[in-house]
Motif scaffolding. Structure first.
Motif, PDB file in Angstrom:
ATOM      1  N   ALA A  22       0.831  -1.337  -0.065  1.00 59.61           N
ATOM      2  CA  ALA A  22      -0.001  -0.053  -0.001  1.00 59.61           C
ATOM      3  C   ALA A  22       0.892   1.170  -0.070  1.00 59.61           C
ATOM      4  CB  ALA A  22      -0.822   0.030   1.003  1.00 59.61           C
ATOM      5  N   SER A  23       1.921   1.148   0.846  1.00 57.11           N
ATOM      6  CA  SER A  23       2.833   2.428   1.062  1.00 57.11           C
ATOM      7  C   SER A  23       3.911   2.678  -0.239  1.00 57.11           C
ATOM      8  CB  SER A  23       3.599   2.250   2.232  1.00 57.11           C
ATOM      9  OG  SER A  23       4.585   1.313   1.911  1.00 57.11           O
ATOM     10  N   HIS A  24       3.821   1.424  -1.123  1.00 57.85           N
ATOM     11  CA  HIS A  24       4.908   1.678  -2.295  1.00 57.85           C
ATOM     12  C   HIS A  24       4.221   1.248  -3.643  1.00 57.85           C
ATOM     13  CE1 HIS A  24       8.151   0.535  -4.823  1.00 57.85           C
ATOM     14  NE2 HIS A  24       8.656   1.685  -4.182  1.00 57.85           N
ATOM     15  N   ASP A  25       3.762   0.168  -3.624  1.00 51.16           N
ATOM     16  CA  ASP A  25       3.176  -0.494  -4.866  1.00 51.16           C
ATOM     17  C   ASP A  25       2.220   0.118  -5.443  1.00 51.16           C
ATOM     18  OD1 ASP A  25       5.622  -1.985  -4.476  1.00 51.16           O
ATOM     19  OD2 ASP A  25       4.743  -3.872  -4.622  1.00 51.16           O
ATOM     20  N   PHE A  26       1.047   0.379  -4.568  1.00 51.64           N
ATOM     21  CA  PHE A  26      -0.187   0.934  -4.929  1.00 51.64           C
ATOM     22  C   PHE A  26       0.008   2.396  -5.295  1.00 51.64           C
ATOM     23  CE2 PHE A  26      -2.830  -2.101  -2.235  1.00 51.64           C
ATOM     24  CZ  PHE A  26      -2.213  -3.231  -2.896  1.00 51.64           C
ATOM     25  N   GLN A  27       1.019   3.044  -4.574  1.00 53.98           N
ATOM     26  CA  GLN A  27       1.252   4.733  -4.704  1.00 53.98           C
ATOM     27  C   GLN A  27       1.656   4.786  -6.158  1.00 53.98           C
ATOM     28  OE1 GLN A  27       0.312   6.754  -2.755  1.00 53.98           O
ATOM     29  NE2 GLN A  27       0.799   5.945  -0.599  1.00 53.98           N
ATOM     30  N   GLU A  28       2.710   3.734  -6.827  1.00 55.34           N
ATOM     31  CA  GLU A  28       3.263   4.091  -8.212  1.00 55.34           C
ATOM     32  C   GLU A  28       2.138   4.418  -9.165  1.00 55.34           C
ATOM     33  OE1 GLU A  28       6.681   3.790  -9.291  1.00 55.34           O
ATOM     34  OE2 GLU A  28       7.615   3.073  -7.586  1.00 55.34           O
ATOM     35  N   PRO A  29       1.293   3.522  -9.390  1.00 57.54           N
ATOM     36  CA  PRO A  29       0.148   3.842 -10.435  1.00 57.54           C
ATOM     37  C   PRO A  29      -0.402   5.191 -10.151  1.00 57.54           C
ATOM     38  CG  PRO A  29      -0.062   1.547  -9.425  1.00 57.54           C
ATOM     39  CD  PRO A  29       0.925   2.188  -8.727  1.00 57.54           C
ATOM     40  N   LEU A  30      -0.859   5.471  -8.804  1.00 65.91           N
ATOM     41  CA  LEU A  30      -1.621   6.691  -8.711  1.00 65.91           C
ATOM     42  C   LEU A  30      -0.657   7.788  -8.929  1.00 65.91           C
ATOM     43  CD1 LEU A  30      -2.982   5.862  -5.219  1.00 65.91           C
ATOM     44  CD2 LEU A  30      -4.314   6.430  -7.451  1.00 65.91           C
ATOM     45  N   ARG A  31       0.542   7.735  -8.636  1.00 58.09           N
ATOM     46  CA  ARG A  31       1.524   8.908  -8.894  1.00 58.09           C
ATOM     47  C   ARG A  31       1.448   9.293 -10.185  1.00 58.09           C
ATOM     48  NH1 ARG A  31       6.311   8.805 -10.317  1.00 58.09           N
ATOM     49  NH2 ARG A  31       6.557   6.634  -9.543  1.00 58.09           N
ATOM     50  N   LYS A  32       1.481   8.186 -11.069  1.00 63.47           N
ATOM     51  CA  LYS A  32       1.411   8.206 -12.474  1.00 63.47           C
ATOM     52  C   LYS A  32       0.244   8.815 -13.081  1.00 63.47           C
ATOM     53  CE  LYS A  32       4.882   4.581 -12.999  1.00 63.47           C
ATOM     54  NZ  LYS A  32       4.641   3.220 -13.383  1.00 63.47           N
ATOM     55  N   ILE A  33      -0.874   8.425 -12.556  1.00 64.97           N
ATOM     56  CA  ILE A  33      -2.285   8.912 -12.903  1.00 64.97           C
ATOM     57  C   ILE A  33      -1.974  10.580 -12.859  1.00 64.97           C
ATOM     58  CG2 ILE A  33      -4.751   8.968 -12.510  1.00 64.97           C
ATOM     59  CD1 ILE A  33      -4.641   6.166 -11.999  1.00 64.97           C
ATOM     60  N   SER A  34      -1.759  10.853 -11.641  1.00 68.96           N
ATOM     61  CA  SER A  34      -1.565  12.360 -11.183  1.00 68.96           C
ATOM     62  C   SER A  34      -0.835  12.988 -12.206  1.00 68.96           C
ATOM     63  CB  SER A  34      -0.967  12.652  -9.959  1.00 68.96           C
ATOM     64  OG  SER A  34      -2.098  12.076  -9.049  1.00 68.96           O
TER      65      SER A  34
END
Lengths: 150, 464
Positions: free
Chosen positions: B236-248
């Motif tokens: 949650a703290s890493h892998d899930f953040q990556e795609p979100l960061r990219k969406i943003s």
């Protein structure tokens, strides 16, 4: 304008694209070398060795061939960023290359560990392109213009 | 008390009683045998003394006759010696039977008669030689009578002593016969109880071993779960953040690069994508916070709550200014606790208090402190009752809530307000607060009045 060579270790294609775009958008024409994992980082650095000026039979690292700095992602396949960081900072010659950790993780434990291993800077990947542009600008300015390479 | 425990206690109690019984019985037996042997000893002594007295009498008679025949006074010396010797014998007889009055009486009677006999005899000895033969015979005869009487009394005492001895022997036999059966019964009962308690204990041990095994399995499962939770947290703290960061990042880039080409509608859509990603990011952030709280690897230390509040206020400065909020804080104590968790607690509570302000009404938030006893919380749950608690309350004059939702608010991802109403929350804030107070062995409750106020009471254990 100063033209530098920069090594970027990043396994994610999107991030590589974004970084490349950020450099281009900022108007930098530096030679950016992308590698996709830790093993490739070490191979790249190993290939920089040339015949030693003192002993032509011996291979050695020569300062002018080093990249100006390395942008290093922590989570990469085969050999991760921490291992690469450790290897570089334990090497008598390679440790002179500034290593900037550029990763998603913002856990305090991770940040402390990286600084303990000898990271020169730790930057959390931003979540907007604006910010990315600014960060690239600042990193480049600092490590190419402000800081004096020993 | 649990039944097996009760049985074991009773069994051991009974065993102890039986053991005490044995000890008492043995002691008594030993004492009675000693007493018996003492009595028998004395009786034989008495019989010996009586025999001796009889001897003295016979001896006296013989000496007197010798003197009469020979007129040799040397016979009388022996006589005197014999008569004198009877006194100590009588005294020791009296001493021997002093604990039984019946025998003492008959000995006393015998004693008196003997005394009289000896007195007369001594007197007679002086004059017997001077009497004529007829007088001598008469004297001898009268003494003979007296002596027979004394002999009868001696016999009497002797008989009494023999009867007494027999009675004692009979009592002993009865007692002797009864004792082994007592012992047998006691041993049987003790054996039975021992076997019973052994069975009970071994059964109990078996049950415990089984429970322990089950616990070990559960513990292993729990360890696996916690390891998995850790992995999920990391993801949650890493892998899930990556795609979100990219969406943003990409939506941001899209807006920047094609701002001219995008019409209002398209721009709004991209902004919504960006907004959703941001929201997802904050949800994930809170989830990571929450699971870190569950793992609770922090060390307990002294925490100055005033300093914590100051830090939190600095952190929330922007929001506070935006809402024109005024925060009043009472003087808070320094307590033992987890510093970063307490920081999180105050941050969540104050953030909520400011966030849920009423439109057009300046937010006023009060932080109060009081030390209370555990009676106040958790419906008199005995684990809380006997303790002292730091009660910290955070009260605001915001949109409030109805008390019927007071419990529901603390559940994970439960919010009372629709996102569209303009109140944004991850739904984890109060769950995090609850976890923090649980980690401080405490309790949190809320009470509110819709469109008026909301108050959160945090109880933190003083004994941490």
């Amino acid at each position: 304008m100063v033209k530098a060579s920069i090594l970027i270790a990043e396994d994610d294609a999107d991030d590589r694209f974004l970084l490349q775009t950020a450099f281009t958008e900022n108007g930098y024409t530096d030679a950016i070398e992308f590698v996709e994992n830790g093993v490739e980082v070490m191979n790249f650095l190993h290939n920089l060795m040339v015949s030693s000026p003192e002993d032509p039979d011996q291979l050695a690292y020569v300062r002018p061939h080093f990249p100006s700095f390395i942008l290093l992602d922590l989570n990469m396949p085969k050999k991760n960023g921490r291992e690469v960081l450790k290897e570089i900072k334990e090497h008598p010659e390679l440790k002179k290359i500034p290593v900037i950790i550029f990763t998603t993780t913002k856990s305090e434990i991770e940040i402390n560990r990286c600084y303990e291993l000898g990271a020169n800077s730790y930057i959390v990947k931003p979540s907007s392109f604006d910010l990315l542009l600014k960060i690239i600008q600042q990193i480049r300015n600092y490590w190419l213009m402000t800081s004096a390479i020993p | 008390m649990r039944r097996p425990q009760l049985i074991i206690n009773i069994a051991f109690g009974a065993s102890l009683c039986i053991l005490l019984g044995f000890a008492l019985l043995c002691y008594e037996r030993f004492n009675s045998f000693l007493h018996y042997s003492d009595t028998v000893d004395k009786s034989y002594h008495v019989l010996g003394q009586l025999d001796h007295l009889d001897g003295v009498l016979k001896n006296g008679e013989m000496e007197e006759r010798g003197y009469l025949l020979t007129h040799d006074t040397s016979y009388l010396n022996g006589f005197k010696y014999g008569a004198l010797n009877a006194r100590p014998t009588l005294d020791s007889l009296c001493k021997l039977v002093k604990e039984s009055p019946d025998r003492q009486t008959s000995i006393q009677i015998m004693n008196d008669s003997l005394g009289a006999l000896f007195d007369n005899w001594k007197k007679d000895i002086g004059r017997i030689a001077s009497l004529n033969p007829a007088g001598q015979v008469a004297l001898m005869k009268s003494r003979q009578k007296q002596m027979d009487n004394v002999r009868g009394q001696i016999k009497n005492v002797e008989n009494e002593e023999t009867t007494f001895l027999e009675a004692q022997a009979n009592g002993k036999t009865v007692y002797k016969r009864a004792t082994p059966s007592y012992f047998l019964v006691l041993i049987l009962v003790a054996g039975f109880i021992t076997v019973l308690s052994f069975l009970q204990i071994s059964r109990e041990l078996k049950v415990r071993a089984k429970v322990q095994q089950m616990l070990e399995i559960k513990l292993q499962e729990l360890n696996t779960y916690s390891l998995e939770l850790e992995q999920i947290t990391f993801a949650a703290s890493h892998d899930f953040q990556e795609p979100l960061r990219k969406i943003s990042t990409f939506s941001n880039r899209l807006l920047m690069k094609y701002s001219e080409e995008l019409d209002q509608d398209a721009r709004m859509m991209v902004e919504r994508i960006d907004h959703s990603a941001a929201r997802m990011r904050s949800l994930l952030g809170d989830l990571v916070n929450f699971s870190n709280l569950v793992r609770n690897s922090e060390q307990i230390q002294k925490v100055n709550l005033n300093a914590v509040v100051t830090d939190v206020l600095a952190e929330l400065e922007g929001k506070i200014r935006e809402r024109n909020a005024i925060i009043h804080s009472a003087d808070l104590p320094t307590i033992r606790g987890y510093k970063s968790q307490l920081h999180l607690l105050f941050k969540m509570l104050l953030d909520n208090a400011v966030k849920f302000g009423r439109e057009g009404v300046p937010s006023i938030v009060r932080i109060d402190y009081i030390m209370v006893s555990g009676d106040e919380i958790a419906n008199g749950d005995p684990t809380f009752r006997d303790r002292k608690y730091h009660r910290i309350s955070v009260e605001d004059n915001g949109i409030g809530f109805s008390d019927e939702f007071a419990e529901k608010m603390f559940k994970i991802f439960q919010t009372l307000n629709n996102q569209s109403e303009g109140y944004t929350g991850t739904g984890l804030g109060l769950a995090i607060c609850q976890r923090v107070v649980v980690n401080h062995q405490g309790y949190i409750r809320a009470s509110g009045v819709p469109a008026k106020s909301a108050t959160f009471y945090c109880y933190l254990a003083t004994t941490l």
